[in-house]
Scaffold this active site. Structure first.
Site, PDB file in Angstrom:
ATOM      1  N   ARG A 169       2.351  -1.645  -6.188  1.00  0.00           N
ATOM      2  CA  ARG A 169       2.412  -0.359  -6.877  1.00  0.00           C
ATOM      3  C   ARG A 169       3.773   0.333  -6.740  1.00  0.00           C
ATOM      4  O   ARG A 169       4.293   0.888  -7.706  1.00  0.00           O
ATOM      5  CB  ARG A 169       1.330   0.544  -6.261  1.00  0.00           C
ATOM      6  CG  ARG A 169       1.192   1.920  -6.860  1.00  0.00           C
ATOM      7  CD  ARG A 169       0.300   2.788  -5.942  1.00  0.00           C
ATOM      8  NE  ARG A 169      -0.764   2.019  -5.342  1.00  0.00           N
ATOM      9  CZ  ARG A 169      -2.015   1.985  -5.800  1.00  0.00           C
ATOM     10  NH1 ARG A 169      -2.357   2.696  -6.842  1.00  0.00           N
ATOM     11  NH2 ARG A 169      -2.934   1.253  -5.194  1.00  0.00           N
ATOM     12  N   TYR A 218     -11.709   5.019  -9.264  1.00  0.00           N
ATOM     13  CA  TYR A 218     -11.259   5.590  -7.983  1.00  0.00           C
ATOM     14  C   TYR A 218     -11.082   7.102  -8.024  1.00  0.00           C
ATOM     15  O   TYR A 218     -10.499   7.667  -7.094  1.00  0.00           O
ATOM     16  CB  TYR A 218      -9.888   5.034  -7.582  1.00  0.00           C
ATOM     17  CG  TYR A 218      -9.717   3.537  -7.611  1.00  0.00           C
ATOM     18  CD1 TYR A 218     -10.680   2.680  -7.108  1.00  0.00           C
ATOM     19  CD2 TYR A 218      -8.541   2.984  -8.106  1.00  0.00           C
ATOM     20  CE1 TYR A 218     -10.487   1.309  -7.130  1.00  0.00           C
ATOM     21  CE2 TYR A 218      -8.331   1.615  -8.118  1.00  0.00           C
ATOM     22  CZ  TYR A 218      -9.315   0.781  -7.635  1.00  0.00           C
ATOM     23  OH  TYR A 218      -9.112  -0.564  -7.645  1.00  0.00           O
ATOM     24  N   GLU A 229       4.597  -6.194   1.386  1.00  0.00           N
ATOM     25  CA  GLU A 229       4.045  -6.612   0.090  1.00  0.00           C
ATOM     26  C   GLU A 229       3.816  -5.435  -0.854  1.00  0.00           C
ATOM     27  O   GLU A 229       2.681  -5.157  -1.236  1.00  0.00           O
ATOM     28  CB  GLU A 229       2.714  -7.332   0.329  1.00  0.00           C
ATOM     29  CG  GLU A 229       2.822  -8.502   1.286  1.00  0.00           C
ATOM     30  CD  GLU A 229       1.477  -9.126   1.620  1.00  0.00           C
ATOM     31  OE1 GLU A 229       1.411 -10.350   1.701  1.00  0.00           O
ATOM     32  OE2 GLU A 229       0.488  -8.374   1.803  1.00  0.00           O
ATOM     33  N   CYS A 282     -17.696   4.082 -25.468  1.00  0.00           N
ATOM     34  CA  CYS A 282     -19.033   4.664 -25.516  1.00  0.00           C
ATOM     35  C   CYS A 282     -19.538   4.875 -24.101  1.00  0.00           C
ATOM     36  O   CYS A 282     -20.424   4.150 -23.625  1.00  0.00           O
ATOM     37  CB  CYS A 282     -19.973   3.756 -26.278  1.00  0.00           C
ATOM     38  SG  CYS A 282     -19.452   3.620 -27.972  1.00  0.00           S
ATOM     39  N   GLY A 314       0.780  -1.235   0.000  1.00  0.00           N
ATOM     40  CA  GLY A 314       0.000   0.000   0.000  1.00  0.00           C
ATOM     41  C   GLY A 314       0.806   1.275   0.000  1.00  0.00           C
ATOM     42  O   GLY A 314       0.249   2.364   0.134  1.00  0.00           O
TER      43      GLY A 314
HETATM   44  C1  LIG Z   1      -3.220  -5.024  -2.924  1.00  0.00           C
HETATM   45  C2  LIG Z   1      -2.419  -5.654  -1.866  1.00  0.00           C
HETATM   46  C3  LIG Z   1      -1.063  -5.380  -1.768  1.00  0.00           C
HETATM   47  C4  LIG Z   1      -0.344  -4.417  -2.677  1.00  0.00           C
HETATM   48  O1  LIG Z   1      -0.815  -3.131  -2.582  1.00  0.00           O
HETATM   49  P1  LIG Z   1       0.001  -1.950  -3.304  1.00  0.00           P
HETATM   50  O2  LIG Z   1      -0.842  -0.752  -3.088  1.00  0.00           O
HETATM   51  O3  LIG Z   1       0.109  -2.319  -4.744  1.00  0.00           O
HETATM   52  O4  LIG Z   1       1.332  -1.882  -2.648  1.00  0.00           O
HETATM   53  C5  LIG Z   1      -0.339  -6.024  -0.798  1.00  0.00           C
HETATM   54  N1  LIG Z   1      -0.922  -6.903   0.049  1.00  0.00           N
HETATM   55  C6  LIG Z   1      -2.234  -7.185  -0.028  1.00  0.00           C
HETATM   56  C7  LIG Z   1      -2.799  -8.170   0.910  1.00  0.00           C
HETATM   57  C8  LIG Z   1      -3.021  -6.574  -0.974  1.00  0.00           C
HETATM   58  O5  LIG Z   1      -4.328  -6.869  -1.029  1.00  0.00           O
END
Ligand SMILES: *Cc1c(COP(=O)(O)O)cnc(C)c1O
Length: 463
Positions: free
Chosen positions: A323, A364, A320, A391, A278
Protein backbone atom coordinates in the site's frame (compact mmCIF):
# COMPACT_ATOMS: atom_id res chain seq x y z
CA UNK A 1 -18.69 -3.38 15.14
CA UNK A 2 -20.67 -4.76 12.28
CA UNK A 3 -17.88 -6.83 10.74
CA UNK A 4 -14.45 -7.98 11.74
CA UNK A 5 -13.14 -9.41 8.50
CA UNK A 6 -9.81 -7.66 8.56
CA UNK A 7 -7.23 -6.51 11.08
CA UNK A 8 -7.65 -2.92 9.98
CA UNK A 9 -11.39 -3.25 10.09
CA UNK A 10 -14.22 -1.54 11.88
CA UNK A 11 -13.17 -2.67 15.34
CA UNK A 12 -10.86 0.28 15.26
CA UNK A 13 -13.12 2.78 13.63
CA UNK A 14 -13.45 4.37 17.05
CA UNK A 15 -9.82 5.41 17.10
CA UNK A 16 -9.97 7.78 14.15
CA UNK A 17 -8.35 11.09 14.83
CA UNK A 18 -10.57 13.75 16.28
CA UNK A 19 -12.24 16.20 13.98
CA UNK A 20 -12.55 13.65 11.21
CA UNK A 21 -15.08 15.02 8.73
CA UNK A 22 -16.75 17.05 11.43
CA UNK A 23 -16.67 20.13 9.23
CA UNK A 24 -16.18 20.87 5.54
CA UNK A 25 -12.65 21.74 4.47
CA UNK A 26 -11.91 25.44 4.01
CA UNK A 27 -11.54 25.06 0.24
CA UNK A 28 -13.36 22.29 -1.60
CA UNK A 29 -11.29 22.90 -4.74
CA UNK A 30 -8.00 22.33 -2.93
CA UNK A 31 -6.21 19.03 -3.51
CA UNK A 32 -4.35 17.88 -0.42
CA UNK A 33 -0.93 16.69 -1.64
CA UNK A 34 -0.97 14.05 1.09
CA UNK A 35 -3.80 12.07 -0.50
CA UNK A 36 -3.22 12.75 -4.20
CA UNK A 37 -0.52 11.38 -6.51
CA UNK A 38 2.52 13.62 -6.83
CA UNK A 39 1.84 15.13 -10.26
CA UNK A 40 -1.81 15.98 -9.58
CA UNK A 41 -2.82 19.64 -9.82
CA UNK A 42 -5.49 21.86 -11.40
CA UNK A 43 -4.84 23.60 -14.70
CA UNK A 44 -5.78 27.19 -15.49
CA UNK A 45 -9.38 26.10 -16.23
CA UNK A 46 -9.69 24.31 -12.91
CA UNK A 47 -9.55 20.86 -14.48
CA UNK A 48 -7.44 18.36 -12.59
CA UNK A 49 -4.41 17.04 -14.45
CA UNK A 50 -2.09 14.17 -13.63
CA UNK A 51 1.15 13.33 -15.37
CA UNK A 52 0.41 16.29 -17.62
CA UNK A 53 -2.94 14.89 -18.86
CA UNK A 54 -6.28 16.37 -17.86
CA UNK A 55 -9.04 14.17 -16.53
CA UNK A 56 -11.55 15.19 -19.18
CA UNK A 57 -9.19 13.93 -21.86
CA UNK A 58 -8.63 10.75 -19.86
CA UNK A 59 -12.37 10.16 -19.50
CA UNK A 60 -12.89 10.79 -23.19
CA UNK A 61 -10.13 8.46 -24.30
CA UNK A 62 -10.48 5.66 -21.78
CA UNK A 63 -14.01 6.00 -20.41
CA UNK A 64 -15.08 5.91 -16.79
CA UNK A 65 -14.71 4.48 -14.27
CA UNK A 66 -10.96 4.13 -14.63
CA UNK A 67 -8.04 3.76 -12.26
CA UNK A 68 -5.51 6.44 -13.21
CA UNK A 69 -1.97 5.71 -12.06
CA UNK A 70 0.90 8.20 -11.95
CA UNK A 71 3.99 6.30 -13.12
CA UNK A 72 6.56 8.82 -11.94
CA UNK A 73 4.97 8.82 -8.49
CA UNK A 74 5.09 5.02 -8.34
CA UNK A 75 8.73 5.00 -9.36
CA UNK A 76 9.59 7.78 -6.92
CA UNK A 77 7.97 5.95 -4.00
CA UNK A 78 9.58 2.64 -4.94
CA UNK A 79 12.96 4.37 -5.20
CA UNK A 80 12.45 6.18 -1.89
CA UNK A 81 11.90 2.85 -0.14
CA UNK A 82 14.86 1.29 -1.87
CA UNK A 83 17.16 4.22 -1.04
CA UNK A 84 15.93 4.48 2.54
CA UNK A 85 16.77 0.85 3.30
CA UNK A 86 20.05 0.85 1.38
CA UNK A 87 22.23 -2.03 0.26
CA UNK A 88 22.08 -3.92 3.55
CA UNK A 89 18.35 -4.52 3.38
CA UNK A 90 15.75 -5.69 0.88
CA UNK A 91 12.44 -4.14 -0.08
CA UNK A 92 9.85 -6.60 -1.31
CA UNK A 93 6.84 -4.92 -2.90
CA UNK A 94 3.69 -6.79 -1.85
CA UNK A 95 2.18 -7.71 -5.20
CA UNK A 96 -1.28 -8.31 -3.78
CA UNK A 97 -1.73 -4.53 -3.41
CA UNK A 98 -1.68 -4.20 -7.21
CA UNK A 99 0.22 -6.25 -9.73
CA UNK A 100 0.58 -5.99 -13.48
CA UNK A 101 3.45 -6.59 -15.86
CA UNK A 102 4.22 -2.89 -16.15
CA UNK A 103 4.45 -2.67 -12.35
CA UNK A 104 6.78 -5.67 -12.28
CA UNK A 105 9.08 -4.00 -14.82
CA UNK A 106 9.14 -0.74 -12.82
CA UNK A 107 9.99 -2.64 -9.64
CA UNK A 108 12.73 -4.54 -11.42
CA UNK A 109 14.19 -1.32 -12.83
CA UNK A 110 14.02 0.44 -9.47
CA UNK A 111 15.82 -2.40 -7.69
CA UNK A 112 12.97 -3.78 -5.61
CA UNK A 113 12.08 -7.38 -4.93
CA UNK A 114 8.57 -8.80 -5.13
CA UNK A 115 6.22 -10.76 -2.87
CA UNK A 116 3.66 -13.00 -4.52
CA UNK A 117 1.07 -15.16 -2.82
CA UNK A 118 -0.50 -17.23 -5.58
CA UNK A 119 0.35 -19.00 -8.81
CA UNK A 120 -1.27 -16.15 -10.74
CA UNK A 121 0.88 -13.51 -9.10
CA UNK A 122 3.97 -15.68 -9.64
CA UNK A 123 3.11 -16.12 -13.31
CA UNK A 124 2.69 -12.34 -13.72
CA UNK A 125 6.03 -11.67 -12.04
CA UNK A 126 7.91 -14.23 -14.11
CA UNK A 127 6.26 -13.27 -17.39
CA UNK A 128 7.40 -9.67 -16.92
CA UNK A 129 10.97 -10.72 -16.32
CA UNK A 130 11.39 -10.36 -12.58
CA UNK A 131 14.42 -12.55 -11.73
CA UNK A 132 13.13 -15.49 -9.72
CA UNK A 133 15.70 -15.04 -6.98
CA UNK A 134 14.12 -11.66 -6.22
CA UNK A 135 10.66 -13.19 -5.71
CA UNK A 136 9.26 -14.42 -2.40
CA UNK A 137 6.30 -16.80 -2.24
CA UNK A 138 3.78 -16.23 0.55
CA UNK A 139 0.44 -17.69 1.52
CA UNK A 140 -1.13 -19.82 4.21
CA UNK A 141 -2.29 -22.54 1.83
CA UNK A 142 -0.02 -22.70 -1.18
CA UNK A 143 -0.95 -25.61 -3.41
CA UNK A 144 1.61 -28.27 -4.19
CA UNK A 145 1.53 -27.06 -7.82
CA UNK A 146 2.29 -23.51 -6.70
CA UNK A 147 5.13 -24.68 -4.49
CA UNK A 148 6.55 -26.85 -7.23
CA UNK A 149 6.40 -24.05 -9.81
CA UNK A 150 8.07 -21.65 -7.40
CA UNK A 151 10.88 -24.04 -6.57
CA UNK A 152 11.44 -24.99 -10.21
CA UNK A 153 11.56 -21.31 -11.13
CA UNK A 154 14.12 -20.74 -8.39
CA UNK A 155 12.35 -18.21 -6.18
CA UNK A 156 14.57 -16.52 -3.62
CA UNK A 157 12.46 -17.57 -0.70
CA UNK A 158 9.30 -19.33 0.32
CA UNK A 159 7.71 -18.14 3.53
CA UNK A 160 6.49 -21.17 5.45
CA UNK A 161 3.21 -20.70 7.25
CA UNK A 162 2.39 -23.99 9.01
CA UNK A 163 3.88 -27.25 10.24
CA UNK A 164 2.36 -29.10 7.28
CA UNK A 165 3.95 -26.67 4.88
CA UNK A 166 7.41 -27.14 6.36
CA UNK A 167 7.23 -30.81 5.45
CA UNK A 168 5.46 -30.19 2.14
CA UNK A 169 7.99 -27.68 0.82
CA UNK A 170 10.93 -29.78 2.06
CA UNK A 171 9.52 -32.83 0.33
CA UNK A 172 8.88 -31.09 -2.98
CA UNK A 173 12.30 -29.41 -2.96
CA UNK A 174 14.01 -32.68 -2.26
CA UNK A 175 12.11 -34.53 -4.94
CA UNK A 176 13.31 -31.83 -7.39
CA UNK A 177 16.86 -32.25 -6.14
CA UNK A 178 16.87 -28.73 -4.70
CA UNK A 179 17.43 -27.03 -1.39
CA UNK A 180 14.90 -24.17 -1.04
CA UNK A 181 15.66 -21.01 0.88
CA UNK A 182 12.83 -20.45 3.35
CA UNK A 183 11.70 -18.21 6.16
CA UNK A 184 9.23 -19.21 8.84
CA UNK A 185 6.37 -16.82 9.40
CA UNK A 186 5.59 -16.47 13.06
CA UNK A 187 2.89 -14.57 14.90
CA UNK A 188 4.41 -12.55 17.68
CA UNK A 189 1.24 -11.45 19.45
CA UNK A 190 1.10 -7.91 18.14
CA UNK A 191 -2.11 -6.61 16.65
CA UNK A 192 -1.33 -3.36 14.96
CA UNK A 193 -3.96 -1.14 13.42
CA UNK A 194 -3.90 2.41 12.23
CA UNK A 195 -3.54 4.46 15.40
CA UNK A 196 -2.98 1.85 18.07
CA UNK A 197 -1.48 -1.53 18.68
CA UNK A 198 -2.14 -4.27 21.19
CA UNK A 199 0.57 -6.60 22.45
CA UNK A 200 -0.92 -9.95 23.41
CA UNK A 201 0.41 -13.41 24.14
CA UNK A 202 -1.64 -15.03 21.40
CA UNK A 203 -3.01 -13.97 18.08
CA UNK A 204 -6.28 -15.32 16.85
CA UNK A 205 -5.71 -15.42 13.10
CA UNK A 206 -4.94 -17.82 10.29
CA UNK A 207 -1.43 -16.70 9.36
CA UNK A 208 1.86 -17.87 10.77
CA UNK A 209 3.02 -20.11 13.57
CA UNK A 210 2.54 -18.74 17.08
CA UNK A 211 5.57 -17.76 19.05
CA UNK A 212 3.48 -18.54 22.12
CA UNK A 213 3.70 -22.01 23.61
CA UNK A 214 7.03 -22.76 21.97
CA UNK A 215 5.41 -23.53 18.60
CA UNK A 216 7.71 -21.27 16.56
CA UNK A 217 10.77 -22.80 18.23
CA UNK A 218 9.45 -26.24 17.35
CA UNK A 219 8.91 -25.19 13.74
CA UNK A 220 12.52 -24.01 13.56
CA UNK A 221 13.70 -27.31 15.06
CA UNK A 222 11.88 -29.26 12.35
CA UNK A 223 12.93 -26.99 9.49
CA UNK A 224 16.60 -27.19 10.48
CA UNK A 225 16.47 -30.98 10.26
CA UNK A 226 15.11 -31.17 6.72
CA UNK A 227 17.57 -31.48 3.83
CA UNK A 228 15.23 -29.83 1.34
CA UNK A 229 15.19 -26.56 3.30
CA UNK A 230 17.71 -23.84 3.94
CA UNK A 231 16.26 -21.80 6.80
CA UNK A 232 17.41 -18.24 6.26
CA UNK A 233 15.26 -16.32 8.67
CA UNK A 234 12.11 -15.44 10.56
CA UNK A 235 9.18 -13.49 9.17
CA UNK A 236 6.65 -11.34 11.01
CA UNK A 237 3.85 -9.20 9.55
CA UNK A 238 1.79 -7.39 12.14
CA UNK A 239 -1.08 -5.68 10.36
CA UNK A 240 -2.01 -3.01 7.88
CA UNK A 241 -2.44 0.75 7.58
CA UNK A 242 -0.12 1.22 10.58
CA UNK A 243 1.18 4.63 11.64
CA UNK A 244 2.49 3.79 15.09
CA UNK A 245 6.01 2.27 15.01
CA UNK A 246 5.76 0.87 18.53
CA UNK A 247 4.01 -2.26 17.24
CA UNK A 248 7.10 -3.01 15.15
CA UNK A 249 9.23 -2.43 18.22
CA UNK A 250 7.42 -5.13 20.18
CA UNK A 251 7.46 -7.45 17.15
CA UNK A 252 11.20 -6.98 16.56
CA UNK A 253 11.88 -7.57 20.24
CA UNK A 254 10.02 -10.87 20.11
CA UNK A 255 11.53 -11.99 16.78
CA UNK A 256 15.05 -11.25 18.06
CA UNK A 257 14.20 -13.17 21.22
CA UNK A 258 13.48 -16.19 19.02
CA UNK A 259 16.74 -15.69 17.07
CA UNK A 260 18.59 -15.72 20.36
CA UNK A 261 16.81 -18.89 21.51
CA UNK A 262 17.74 -20.50 18.16
CA UNK A 263 21.38 -19.52 18.61
CA UNK A 264 21.40 -20.89 22.15
CA UNK A 265 19.74 -24.18 21.19
CA UNK A 266 21.25 -24.87 17.77
CA UNK A 267 24.37 -22.73 17.61
CA UNK A 268 22.97 -21.10 14.45
CA UNK A 269 22.50 -17.38 13.89
CA UNK A 270 19.83 -16.98 11.21
CA UNK A 271 20.98 -14.30 8.76
CA UNK A 272 17.68 -12.58 7.92
CA UNK A 273 14.55 -11.14 9.46
CA UNK A 274 11.53 -9.84 7.62
CA UNK A 275 9.32 -7.33 9.40
CA UNK A 276 6.51 -7.43 6.85
CA UNK A 277 4.55 -4.51 5.48
CA UNK A 278 1.51 -2.63 6.64
CA UNK A 279 2.78 0.94 6.68
CA UNK A 280 -0.06 3.41 6.50
CA UNK A 281 -0.90 5.99 3.84
CA UNK A 282 -3.14 9.06 3.84
CA UNK A 283 -6.64 8.25 2.65
CA UNK A 284 -7.90 11.54 4.05
CA UNK A 285 -6.28 14.73 5.31
CA UNK A 286 -6.58 13.38 8.85
CA UNK A 287 -3.92 10.71 8.21
CA UNK A 288 -0.23 11.48 8.73
CA UNK A 289 1.96 8.77 7.23
CA UNK A 290 5.69 8.57 7.80
CA UNK A 291 8.30 8.89 5.11
CA UNK A 292 10.22 5.75 4.07
CA UNK A 293 13.50 7.15 5.43
CA UNK A 294 11.94 7.66 8.87
CA UNK A 295 10.52 4.14 8.81
CA UNK A 296 13.84 2.66 7.66
CA UNK A 297 15.73 4.51 10.36
CA UNK A 298 13.29 3.46 13.09
CA UNK A 299 13.19 -0.21 12.05
CA UNK A 300 16.96 -0.48 11.61
CA UNK A 301 17.57 1.11 15.00
CA UNK A 302 15.08 -1.15 16.72
CA UNK A 303 16.57 -4.33 15.24
CA UNK A 304 20.18 -3.23 15.84
CA UNK A 305 19.44 -2.32 19.46
CA UNK A 306 17.61 -5.58 20.14
CA UNK A 307 20.41 -7.63 18.56
CA UNK A 308 23.11 -5.83 20.50
CA UNK A 309 21.22 -6.53 23.71
CA UNK A 310 20.96 -10.21 22.72
CA UNK A 311 24.60 -10.30 21.56
CA UNK A 312 23.58 -11.37 18.06
CA UNK A 313 24.98 -10.23 14.73
CA UNK A 314 22.41 -7.88 13.22
CA UNK A 315 20.56 -9.86 10.55
CA UNK A 316 19.76 -8.53 7.09
CA UNK A 317 16.38 -6.82 7.31
CA UNK A 318 13.66 -7.01 4.71
CA UNK A 319 10.33 -5.21 4.55
CA UNK A 320 7.23 -5.68 2.39
CA UNK A 321 5.40 -2.45 1.69
CA UNK A 322 2.49 -2.73 -0.74
CA UNK A 323 0.00 0.00 0.00
CA UNK A 324 2.70 2.52 0.95
CA UNK A 325 4.16 2.31 -2.56
CA UNK A 326 1.17 1.96 -4.88
CA UNK A 327 -1.72 3.26 -2.76
CA UNK A 328 -1.20 7.00 -3.19
CA UNK A 329 -0.17 6.76 -6.85
CA UNK A 330 -3.65 6.22 -8.30
CA UNK A 331 -7.15 7.64 -8.14
CA UNK A 332 -10.41 6.29 -9.48
CA UNK A 333 -12.09 8.55 -11.99
CA UNK A 334 -15.90 8.34 -12.03
CA UNK A 335 -18.69 10.15 -13.80
CA UNK A 336 -21.60 11.33 -11.70
CA UNK A 337 -24.87 9.76 -12.81
CA UNK A 338 -27.42 10.98 -10.28
CA UNK A 339 -27.49 13.41 -7.36
CA UNK A 340 -30.19 12.67 -4.80
CA UNK A 341 -30.60 15.00 -1.81
CA UNK A 342 -32.26 13.43 1.23
CA UNK A 343 -33.62 16.29 3.30
CA UNK A 344 -31.92 16.73 6.63
CA UNK A 345 -29.60 13.79 6.01
CA UNK A 346 -27.17 13.94 3.13
CA UNK A 347 -26.95 13.86 -0.63
CA UNK A 348 -26.39 10.54 -2.38
CA UNK A 349 -24.10 10.88 -5.37
CA UNK A 350 -24.22 7.84 -7.66
CA UNK A 351 -21.23 7.07 -9.82
CA UNK A 352 -20.72 4.62 -12.69
CA UNK A 353 -18.68 2.14 -10.62
CA UNK A 354 -18.89 1.19 -6.95
CA UNK A 355 -18.16 -1.77 -4.72
CA UNK A 356 -16.97 -3.80 -7.72
CA UNK A 357 -14.01 -1.44 -8.20
CA UNK A 358 -13.55 -0.49 -4.54
CA UNK A 359 -14.70 -3.05 -1.98
CA UNK A 360 -12.65 -1.58 0.86
CA UNK A 361 -15.36 0.75 2.13
CA UNK A 362 -17.92 -2.05 2.36
CA UNK A 363 -15.41 -4.60 3.64
CA UNK A 364 -13.37 -2.61 6.15
CA UNK A 365 -15.35 0.61 6.67
CA UNK A 366 -12.38 2.26 4.95
CA UNK A 367 -12.23 6.04 4.74
CA UNK A 368 -11.71 7.84 1.45
CA UNK A 369 -11.67 11.39 0.15
CA UNK A 370 -13.33 12.63 -3.02
CA UNK A 371 -13.13 15.75 -5.16
CA UNK A 372 -14.86 17.30 -8.13
CA UNK A 373 -12.14 17.17 -10.77
CA UNK A 374 -13.65 18.26 -14.10
CA UNK A 375 -14.11 21.85 -12.89
CA UNK A 376 -13.89 24.01 -9.81
CA UNK A 377 -16.95 25.27 -7.97
CA UNK A 378 -17.77 28.10 -5.59
CA UNK A 379 -21.03 26.49 -4.47
CA UNK A 380 -21.41 25.86 -0.75
CA UNK A 381 -20.39 22.40 0.46
CA UNK A 382 -22.94 19.62 0.82
CA UNK A 383 -22.52 16.52 2.93
CA UNK A 384 -22.41 13.72 0.41
CA UNK A 385 -22.17 9.96 0.26
CA UNK A 386 -20.64 8.59 -2.92
CA UNK A 387 -22.34 5.34 -3.89
CA UNK A 388 -22.04 2.94 -6.78
CA UNK A 389 -24.46 1.41 -9.27
CA UNK A 390 -24.75 -2.04 -7.68
CA UNK A 391 -27.91 -3.66 -6.35
CA UNK A 392 -26.81 -3.47 -2.75
CA UNK A 393 -27.36 -0.70 -0.20
CA UNK A 394 -23.87 -1.27 1.21
CA UNK A 395 -22.45 -0.24 -2.15
CA UNK A 396 -20.67 2.81 -0.75
CA UNK A 397 -17.43 4.24 -2.11
CA UNK A 398 -17.02 7.24 0.17
CA UNK A 399 -19.18 7.20 3.26
CA UNK A 400 -19.02 10.85 4.28
CA UNK A 401 -17.47 13.61 2.25
CA UNK A 402 -18.15 17.18 1.32
CA UNK A 403 -18.70 18.00 -2.33
CA UNK A 404 -19.83 21.26 -3.95
CA UNK A 405 -23.59 21.83 -3.71
CA UNK A 406 -23.92 22.34 -7.47
CA UNK A 407 -22.59 18.88 -8.33
CA UNK A 408 -24.50 17.55 -11.32
CA UNK A 409 -24.77 14.52 -13.59
CA UNK A 410 -21.89 14.48 -16.06
CA UNK A 411 -19.38 15.95 -13.61
CA UNK A 412 -16.23 13.92 -13.09
CA UNK A 413 -15.25 13.13 -9.53
CA UNK A 414 -12.18 11.28 -8.36
CA UNK A 415 -11.40 9.21 -5.29
CA UNK A 416 -7.68 9.38 -4.45
CA UNK A 417 -5.44 6.75 -2.87
CA UNK A 418 -7.06 3.84 -4.69
CA UNK A 419 -3.84 2.35 -6.04
CA UNK A 420 -3.76 -0.46 -3.48
CA UNK A 421 -6.37 -3.16 -2.89
CA UNK A 422 -8.91 -1.72 -5.34
CA UNK A 423 -8.17 -3.14 -8.79
CA UNK A 424 -6.58 -6.15 -7.11
CA UNK A 425 -9.78 -6.84 -5.16
CA UNK A 426 -12.19 -5.82 -7.93
CA UNK A 427 -15.09 -8.10 -8.78
CA UNK A 428 -17.66 -8.59 -11.52
CA UNK A 429 -20.61 -8.14 -9.19
CA UNK A 430 -23.77 -7.50 -11.19
CA UNK A 431 -21.74 -8.46 -14.27
CA UNK A 432 -20.13 -5.06 -14.28
CA UNK A 433 -16.87 -5.28 -16.25
CA UNK A 434 -13.80 -4.23 -14.26
CA UNK A 435 -12.28 -0.81 -15.06
CA UNK A 436 -8.95 -0.37 -16.80
CA UNK A 437 -5.73 0.81 -15.21
CA UNK A 438 -4.51 3.81 -17.16
CA UNK A 439 -0.96 5.01 -16.61
CA UNK A 440 -0.07 8.65 -17.10
CA UNK A 441 3.44 9.99 -17.52
CA UNK A 442 5.03 12.94 -19.32
CA UNK A 443 1.85 14.23 -20.88
CA UNK A 444 0.64 10.91 -22.26
CA UNK A 445 -1.61 8.10 -21.09
CA UNK A 446 -1.55 4.41 -21.87
CA UNK A 447 -3.54 1.40 -20.70
CA UNK A 448 -1.64 -1.22 -18.70
CA UNK A 449 -4.68 -3.32 -17.76
CA UNK A 450 -7.50 -2.92 -20.25
CA UNK A 451 -11.14 -2.50 -19.41
CA UNK A 452 -13.01 -5.75 -19.20
CA UNK A 453 -15.78 -6.13 -21.74
CA UNK A 454 -19.10 -7.92 -21.71
CA UNK A 455 -17.46 -10.28 -24.20
CA UNK A 456 -14.81 -11.12 -21.61
CA UNK A 457 -17.56 -11.95 -19.15
CA UNK A 458 -19.52 -14.03 -21.66
CA UNK A 459 -16.40 -15.92 -22.69
CA UNK A 460 -16.21 -17.48 -19.23
CA UNK A 461 -19.85 -18.46 -19.36
CA UNK A 462 -19.68 -21.61 -21.45
CA UNK A 463 -23.39 -22.28 -21.37
C1 LIG B 1 -0.49 -7.77 2.92
C2 LIG B 1 0.91 -8.07 3.26
C3 LIG B 1 1.89 -7.11 3.03
C4 LIG B 1 1.60 -5.74 2.49
O1 LIG B 1 0.79 -4.99 3.31
P1 LIG B 1 0.59 -3.43 3.00
O2 LIG B 1 -0.42 -2.99 4.00
O3 LIG B 1 0.08 -3.34 1.60
O4 LIG B 1 1.92 -2.79 3.15
C5 LIG B 1 3.19 -7.45 3.31
N1 LIG B 1 3.52 -8.67 3.80
C6 LIG B 1 2.58 -9.61 4.02
C7 LIG B 1 3.01 -10.92 4.52
C8 LIG B 1 1.26 -9.34 3.76
O5 LIG B 1 0.34 -10.29 4.00
Amino acid sequence: MSRSAHPAGPRHADVLPEGHYSAPPADLNALDAKVWAQTVSRDEHGVVTVGGVDVKALAEEHGTPAYVLDESDFRARARAWRTAFGADADVFYAGKAFLSRAVVRWLHEEGLNLDVCSGGELATALSAGMPADRIALHGNNKSTQEIERAIRAGVGRIVLDSFQEIVRVAHIAQSLGKRQRVQIRITVGVEAHTHEFIATAHEDQKFGIPLAGGQAAEAVRRALKLDGLELIGIHSHIGSQIFDMSGFEVAAHRVVGLLKAIRDEHGVELPEIDLGGGLGIAYTSADDPREPHEIAKALTEIVTRECEAARLRTPRISVEPGRAIVGPTAFTLYEVGTVKPLDGLRTYVSVDGGMSDNIRTALYDAEYSVALVSRTSDAPPMLARVVGKHCESGDIVVKDAFLPGDLAPGDLIAVPATGAYCRSMASNYNHVPRPPVVVVADGASRVIVRRETEEDLLRLDVG
